[in-house]
Design a protein around this motif. Structure first.
Motif, PDB file in Angstrom:
ATOM      1  N   SER A 288     -42.036  -9.816 -12.326  1.00 32.15           N
ATOM      2  CA  SER A 288     -40.579  -9.927 -12.413  1.00 32.15           C
ATOM      3  C   SER A 288     -40.098 -11.122 -11.600  1.00 32.15           C
ATOM      4  N   VAL A 289     -38.846 -11.473 -11.799  1.00 32.03           N
ATOM      5  CA  VAL A 289     -38.244 -12.601 -11.102  1.00 32.03           C
ATOM      6  C   VAL A 289     -38.261 -12.368  -9.590  1.00 32.03           C
ATOM      7  N   TYR A 290     -37.745 -11.229  -9.158  1.00 33.21           N
ATOM      8  CA  TYR A 290     -37.697 -10.964  -7.720  1.00 33.21           C
ATOM      9  C   TYR A 290     -39.089 -10.948  -7.103  1.00 33.21           C
ATOM     10  N   LEU A 291     -40.051 -10.379  -7.793  1.00 35.43           N
ATOM     11  CA  LEU A 291     -41.410 -10.334  -7.256  1.00 35.43           C
ATOM     12  C   LEU A 291     -41.989 -11.728  -7.108  1.00 35.43           C
ATOM     13  N   ASP A 292     -41.758 -12.580  -8.096  1.00 41.42           N
ATOM     14  CA  ASP A 292     -42.301 -13.939  -8.011  1.00 41.42           C
ATOM     15  C   ASP A 292     -41.584 -14.756  -6.946  1.00 41.42           C
ATOM     16  N   LEU A 293     -40.286 -14.578  -6.797  1.00 38.67           N
ATOM     17  CA  LEU A 293     -39.573 -15.248  -5.712  1.00 38.67           C
ATOM     18  C   LEU A 293     -40.088 -14.778  -4.362  1.00 38.67           C
ATOM     19  N   LEU A 294     -40.378 -13.495  -4.255  1.00 37.25           N
ATOM     20  CA  LEU A 294     -40.882 -12.937  -3.002  1.00 37.25           C
ATOM     21  C   LEU A 294     -42.275 -13.469  -2.684  1.00 37.25           C
TER      22      LEU A 294
ATOM     23  N   HIS B 219     -32.238 -14.314 -19.482  1.00 39.34           N
ATOM     24  CA  HIS B 219     -30.830 -14.534 -19.181  1.00 39.34           C
ATOM     25  C   HIS B 219     -30.326 -13.498 -18.181  1.00 39.34           C
ATOM     26  N   SER B 220     -29.340 -13.867 -17.426  1.00 36.79           N
ATOM     27  CA  SER B 220     -28.823 -13.034 -16.345  1.00 36.79           C
ATOM     28  C   SER B 220     -28.211 -11.736 -16.862  1.00 36.79           C
ATOM     29  N   PRO B 221     -28.707 -10.584 -16.400  1.00 36.31           N
ATOM     30  CA  PRO B 221     -28.077  -9.325 -16.810  1.00 36.31           C
ATOM     31  C   PRO B 221     -26.708  -9.131 -16.171  1.00 36.31           C
ATOM     32  N   THR B 222     -26.510  -9.631 -14.951  1.00 40.70           N
ATOM     33  CA  THR B 222     -25.221  -9.447 -14.289  1.00 40.70           C
ATOM     34  C   THR B 222     -24.131 -10.301 -14.929  1.00 40.70           C
ATOM     35  N   GLN B 223     -24.497 -11.504 -15.358  1.00 40.98           N
ATOM     36  CA  GLN B 223     -23.522 -12.335 -16.070  1.00 40.98           C
ATOM     37  C   GLN B 223     -23.160 -11.700 -17.407  1.00 40.98           C
ATOM     38  N   PHE B 224     -24.146 -11.118 -18.068  1.00 39.17           N
ATOM     39  CA  PHE B 224     -23.907 -10.488 -19.370  1.00 39.17           C
ATOM     40  C   PHE B 224     -22.923  -9.334 -19.245  1.00 39.17           C
TER      41      PHE B 224
ATOM     42  N   LYS C 279     -30.765  -1.305 -20.235  1.00 38.18           N
ATOM     43  CA  LYS C 279     -31.568  -1.643 -19.060  1.00 38.18           C
ATOM     44  C   LYS C 279     -31.468  -0.464 -18.107  1.00 38.18           C
ATOM     45  N   ALA C 280     -32.503  -0.239 -17.289  1.00 37.88           N
ATOM     46  CA  ALA C 280     -32.486   0.887 -16.350  1.00 37.88           C
ATOM     47  C   ALA C 280     -31.193   0.866 -15.542  1.00 37.88           C
ATOM     48  N   HIS C 281     -30.389   1.915 -15.695  1.00 35.41           N
ATOM     49  CA  HIS C 281     -29.066   1.922 -15.079  1.00 35.41           C
ATOM     50  C   HIS C 281     -29.133   1.834 -13.560  1.00 35.41           C
ATOM     51  N   CYS C 282     -30.127   2.508 -12.969  1.00 35.71           N
ATOM     52  CA  CYS C 282     -30.164   2.561 -11.505  1.00 35.71           C
ATOM     53  C   CYS C 282     -30.457   1.204 -10.893  1.00 35.71           C
ATOM     54  N   MET C 283     -30.900   0.220 -11.676  1.00 34.31           N
ATOM     55  CA  MET C 283     -31.069  -1.130 -11.145  1.00 34.31           C
ATOM     56  C   MET C 283     -29.740  -1.730 -10.702  1.00 34.31           C
ATOM     57  N   PHE C 284     -28.647  -1.252 -11.289  1.00 33.62           N
ATOM     58  CA  PHE C 284     -27.330  -1.764 -10.954  1.00 33.62           C
ATOM     59  C   PHE C 284     -26.690  -0.984  -9.808  1.00 33.62           C
ATOM     60  N   GLY C 285     -27.480  -0.127  -9.153  1.00 31.91           N
ATOM     61  CA  GLY C 285     -26.994   0.655  -8.040  1.00 31.91           C
ATOM     62  C   GLY C 285     -26.774   2.109  -8.427  1.00 31.91           C
ATOM     63  N   TRP C 286     -27.073   2.998  -7.496  1.00 29.75           N
ATOM     64  CA  TRP C 286     -26.816   4.440  -7.685  1.00 29.75           C
ATOM     65  C   TRP C 286     -26.564   5.031  -6.310  1.00 29.75           C
ATOM     66  N   ASP C 287     -26.337   6.326  -6.214  1.00 29.76           N
ATOM     67  CA  ASP C 287     -26.071   6.891  -4.894  1.00 29.76           C
ATOM     68  C   ASP C 287     -27.356   7.142  -4.105  1.00 29.76           C
ATOM     69  N   TRP C 288     -28.421   6.477  -4.511  1.00 31.16           N
ATOM     70  CA  TRP C 288     -29.672   6.428  -3.752  1.00 31.16           C
ATOM     71  C   TRP C 288     -30.406   5.110  -3.980  1.00 31.16           C
TER      72      TRP C 288
ATOM     73  N   PRO D 159     -30.394   0.630  -4.496  1.00 29.49           N
ATOM     74  CA  PRO D 159     -29.712  -0.641  -4.228  1.00 29.49           C
ATOM     75  C   PRO D 159     -29.289  -1.318  -5.527  1.00 29.49           C
ATOM     76  N   ARG D 160     -28.484  -2.345  -5.404  1.00 26.11           N
ATOM     77  CA  ARG D 160     -28.120  -3.152  -6.566  1.00 26.11           C
ATOM     78  C   ARG D 160     -29.083  -4.332  -6.631  1.00 26.11           C
ATOM     79  N   LEU D 161     -30.158  -4.139  -7.360  1.00 24.02           N
ATOM     80  CA  LEU D 161     -31.185  -5.162  -7.542  1.00 24.02           C
ATOM     81  C   LEU D 161     -31.610  -5.178  -9.009  1.00 24.02           C
ATOM     82  N   PRO D 162     -30.712  -5.624  -9.905  1.00 25.76           N
ATOM     83  CA  PRO D 162     -31.025  -5.602 -11.345  1.00 25.76           C
ATOM     84  C   PRO D 162     -31.979  -6.736 -11.722  1.00 25.76           C
ATOM     85  N   ASP D 163     -33.228  -6.518 -11.429  1.00 25.31           N
ATOM     86  CA  ASP D 163     -34.288  -7.500 -11.629  1.00 25.31           C
ATOM     87  C   ASP D 163     -34.404  -7.882 -13.103  1.00 25.31           C
ATOM     88  N   ALA D 164     -35.200  -8.886 -13.394  1.00 27.54           N
ATOM     89  CA  ALA D 164     -35.515  -9.294 -14.761  1.00 27.54           C
ATOM     90  C   ALA D 164     -36.984  -9.690 -14.793  1.00 27.54           C
ATOM     91  N   GLY D 165     -37.609  -9.583 -15.959  1.00 25.98           N
ATOM     92  CA  GLY D 165     -39.004  -9.996 -16.015  1.00 25.98           C
ATOM     93  C   GLY D 165     -39.747  -9.433 -17.199  1.00 25.98           C
TER      94      GLY D 165
END
Length: 862
Positions: free
Chosen positions: A28-34, A127-132, A157-166, A168-174
């Motif tokens: 994924s994008v975040y994993l490769d950046l990390l 393409h950016s999911p948050t921009q979409f 897309k997995a809803h909890c990627m956009f944040g839930w009550d447990w 974070p808001r980390l809507p990764d892509a990959g």
């Protein structure tokens, strides 16, 4: 069929950047950046805030591959993405190929005519999911999401990627699952559907009239214990196979999904190999549509029997050249599985039924194991699911706000006997059913039903999480457009059932959780269907409130706690380790969550004076809350047939309702679950100061003090047990005791008579109880008649020593909630967070180094 994995040589860059960096696919994008040092750990402190904006950008992945000769020889070649997240434009050799817009689908494209000799370049623009979603919401607002970001319901897309009550808001892509080229010669297997028909057989001539084979085995070989279903050996199984193949002619020149190709099907020639659990192989030629399995070994959930698995191999044959064109091979379990719904004195039952036996569901709700989903692998998943098995789970509910689990998840559930309640991926959102959206989700359903349906562990399909409950709840501003109510009915009560009728008619379907069967008919009615209950925790009611509730099936209830101190240390600095610090509250996503923890804590314990004590007390509260609920539900077995806890696991290190934290550390509630989910379980319904309505004018000695024991047997065999209880003082001295021998029928809850204890001092006395089977203690516990903060504990001298693979734990008086940790907090014990009655116990060490042990009990919360 020939397959080439495209998993080497990948590079990634932000679109517009000059240089590429190394990348991993699946990944994924975040994993490769990390991995490339471009970002810090997004879970550390508040790094989430730095990481989230990076997904507002587009990213490009590329690799170069060569096509082997055997692929060129195929009539068609498909480019297959098992999982791409989410908005992607795909380019092959510089030319645009296709777009994807659904994380939950399998995408395939015909590409042979686009391939070339030598090097081929595959390029993916994500393409950016948050921009979409931001653009979508700005153009056409759609209200009705509980926890995520605006516009989220428009993207599959997995809803909890956009944040839930447990979460974070980390809507990764990959590209989070494998990419491959698939070569098809003449045809390939599109799908194989196996339907099972179980029939009783008549006794053969050699059998004594009226006796089953298992009864004869017990009679002829009395030294061998028979634990099987009495009807198991009176069953034979017929496997009916539906085989669909896609010819090359339907593939050539087509750019679409595999499901688009199903219109052109052949009547293929094939053969089947069936391998039984003992390794015996039988070959069935001539394209059999039915196979009869004599003397079948039936599959059972954990605790009810074993999990024998048969391997079915279907080979698609080349009739002209005598070869094999394609192979489909899976493991199956022979069993019947449904949900029992019968009218009774309380309303209508709702219970899992396997091989004709209704069993009590014990387990938890499963969420994605990592916010960066590409990090979830089979080894890590096995560790978590084995924990579930070890704590006597027999059910896991896959919650609908994540993603459909990988194949290995279901393989492991098959092996471990964990029945899967599988939600479709819709949760707490309102959806607009456009023509394009309907086509998209229909393909999603078909892909996943065909992928999952053969598994022995698949217990039921469920349409969504909580949408029927909240869509019409006047307290929620979820749906302002009345047309969306009809869209809801179409999606969950017409489209999904229609797909299942075609692709998996044998698996039970339930339209929502909770539900009474659909149609917005009082979906959280405790007398029908399944129930979600949150008046304990969100509603602030005491744990004793569970005892006033009599659901038919509790599919979601829970209580929060903090993760282990060693887990907290991974995302904090020392100055952060205060419950109300900024960082601790960033890792608490439930509104007023930490305040709720403390509100319940002040009702239960003395004020803890250090951070680790807060953690310990929070975990004991969670464990006690779930014990109150599950034991009550099990005592009312028959009326209630399920206690499924929210939630099993975490997707990052966080304060939450999880029973096992992100790193796999067991919280106190998991050790409690091992006791309250045990197949043989003794529980105590006590009455005292803490279970009565508060009244400051009532003196402590005026409260009713009584106990009523209940012995549960969630096995298929009758059990002879002895039940003991003792009234003790704080020194653990026995003041009164009784014992009773009992025979527990299979699959039963057995109440003992109520015992009044007027002599008990609520501040000084408590009751211990235990149950023995075959001379061994199989269940035990203690109860107080007041809140622990009021009980006059004596300071226990707890001694722990190591002898081989065991800990020897001793106390000189009553010690409640004894917690034993090692330096790294990676010690897994046979039991932990247990009570000692001035006794010595030997506890097996299951894993970890017992070095640097520390011990606490409830006395230390002060």
């Amino acid at each position: 069929m020939v397959q080439l994995r495209i998993d080497q040589g990948w590079q990634m860059r932000e679109c517009g950047a000059e240089a590429y960096m190394s990348a991993q696919v699946p990944g994924s994008v975040y994993l490769d950046l990390l991995k490339n040092g471009r970002i810090e750990d997004p879970f550390y402190r508040d790094n989430e805030l730095k990481t989230l904006p990076l997904i507002d950008r587009d990213y490009e992945y590329r690799t170069v591959f060569q096509v082997p000769a055997e692929l060129w020889e195929c009539g068609a070649v498909l480019l297959r993405f098992d999982g791409i997240d989410t908005l992607a434009a795909i380019y092959l050799n510089g030319a645009y190929l296709a777009d994807t817009d659904n994380m939950h689908r399998i995408w395939e494209f015909s590409v042979k005519e686009r391939l070339q000799e030598g090097e081929n370049e595959l390029r993916i623009v994500l393409h950016s999911p948050t921009q979409f979603i931001a653009k979508s919401y700005a153009e056409d607002p759609i209200e009705g999401d509980a926890n995520g970001m605006k516009g989220m319901p428009r993207l599959r897309k997995a809803h909890c990627m956009f944040g839930w009550d447990w979460a974070p808001r980390l809507p990764d892509a990959g590209i989070f699952r494998p990419v491959s080229l698939i070569g098809v010669k003449q045809a390939r297997l599109d799908s194989v559907y196996i339907a099972q028909k179980h029939e009783k057989q008549l006794s053969d001539e050699t059998r004594q009239p009226g006796k089953t084979r298992s009864q004869e085995a017990a009679q002829n070989a009395p030294e061998k214990e028979v634990l099987s279903d009495p009807e198991q050996d009176l069953v034979r199984v017929t496997l009916e196979l539906t085989v669909k193949a896609t010819p090359v002619s339907a593939l050539c020149g087509v750019c679409g999904t595999a499901n688009d190709l199903n219109e052109s099907l052949t009547a293929p020639s094939y053969r089947v190999m069936l391998t039984d659990p003992d390794g015996n192989v039988r070959v069935y030629g001539d394209s059999p549509s039915k196979i009869v399995v004599e003397e079948p070994q039936l599959w059972w959930p954990n605790g009810l029997g074993s999990q024998p698995l048969y391997t079915v191999r279907v080979e698609l044959l080349d009739e002209e050249n005598g070869g094999v064109l394609d192979v489909w091979e899976r493991r199956i379990g022979l069993r019947t599985m449904t949900m029992q719904r019968k009218k009774d004195a309380y309303g209508e039952s709702f219970a899992h039924e396997v091989n004709g036996r209704a069993f009590f569901a014990m387990g938890a709700d499963y969420i994605p194991m990592d916010s960066l989903v590409a990090r979830v692998d089979e080894a890590r998943t096995r560790k978590f699911l084995e924990s579930a098995r070890d704590a006597h789970f027999n059910v896991v509910r896959v919650w609908g706000g994540g993603y459909y689990p990988d194949d290995f998840f279901f393989d492991l559930c098959d092996e471990l006997g964990l029945v899967v309640w599988q939600d479709f991926m819709f949760a707490c959102c309102v959806y607009e059913l456009t023509e394009a959206f309907e086509k998209n989700i229909t393909e999603e359903f078909i892909d996943n039903v065909k992928r999952i349906r053969h598994h022995a562990s698949l217990g039921l399909w469920c349409g969504n999480n909580e949408m029927e409950l909240f869509l019409r709840d006047e307290r929620q501003v979820w749906c302002k457009n009345p047309l969306l109510f009809s869209d809801y009915i179409k999606m969950y009560e017409y489209i999904i059932p229609k797909v299942l009728k075609t692709y998996d008619p044998q698996t039970f379907y339930w339209p929502a959780s909770p539900s009474c069967g659909g149609g917005f008919d009082n979906p959280n009615d405790e007398n029908r269907g399944d129930v979600h209950y949150w008046k304990v925790w969100h509603g602030g009611l005491p744990f004793a409130a569970y005892r006033k509730l009599f659901p038919r099936y509790m599919s979601e209830f829970g209580f929060e706690s903090l993760p282990a101190l060693k887990t907290v240390e991974t995302f904090t600095e020392p100055e952060d380790r205060n419950l109300f610090s900024y960082v601790m509250e960033k890792h608490q996503r439930c509104a007023f969550g930490n305040g709720t923890v403390m509100r319940y804590m002040e009702q239960t314990f003395l004020y803890p004076t250090d951070f680790d004590m807060v953690i310990y007390a929070s975990q004991l509260m969670q464990a006690e809350a779930m014990r109150y609920g599950v034991e009550h539900f099990r005592r009312n077995r028959g009326r209630c047939m399920g206690g499924v806890i929210w939630q099993f696991n975490d997707c990052w290190p966080v304060a939450s309702w999880a029973m096992v934290d992100y790193f796999g550390r067991w919280k106190a509630v998991m050790y409690y679950a091992k006791r309250f989910f045990a197949p043989l379980m003794l529980s105590c319904e006590e009455e005292g100061m803490h279970t009565a309505a508060p009244n400051l004018n009532v003196q402590p000695f005026e409260y009713e003090k009584s106990i009523r024991l209940c012995a549960a047997n969630e096995t298929l065999s009758e059990k002879n047990v002895t039940v003991f209880w003792e009234l003790r003082d704080a020194s653990a001295k026995i003041l009164r005791s009784e014992s009773r021998e009992m025979t527990l029928p299979p699959l039963s809850a057995n109440w003992l008579e109520k015992t009044e204890l007027p002599e008990a001092d609520v501040f000084e006395h408590y009751v211990s109880y235990r149950m023995e089977a075959d001379g061994e203690v199989c269940s035990r516990g203690t109860v107080l008649f007041c809140f622990p903060k009021y009980f006059r504990f004596r300071k226990p001298e707890i001694r722990v020593s190591v002898e081989g693979d065991e800990l020897v734990v001793a106390s000189d008086c009553y010690a409640k909630g004894v917690r034993i940790l090692n330096e790294n907090d990676d010690l897994r014990l046979e039991d932990n967070y247990f009570d000692l009655n001035g006794e010595t116990r030997r506890v097996k060490i299951l894993s970890g180094d017992p070095a640097g042990l520390t011990v606490k009990s409830v006395y230390d919360i002060r």
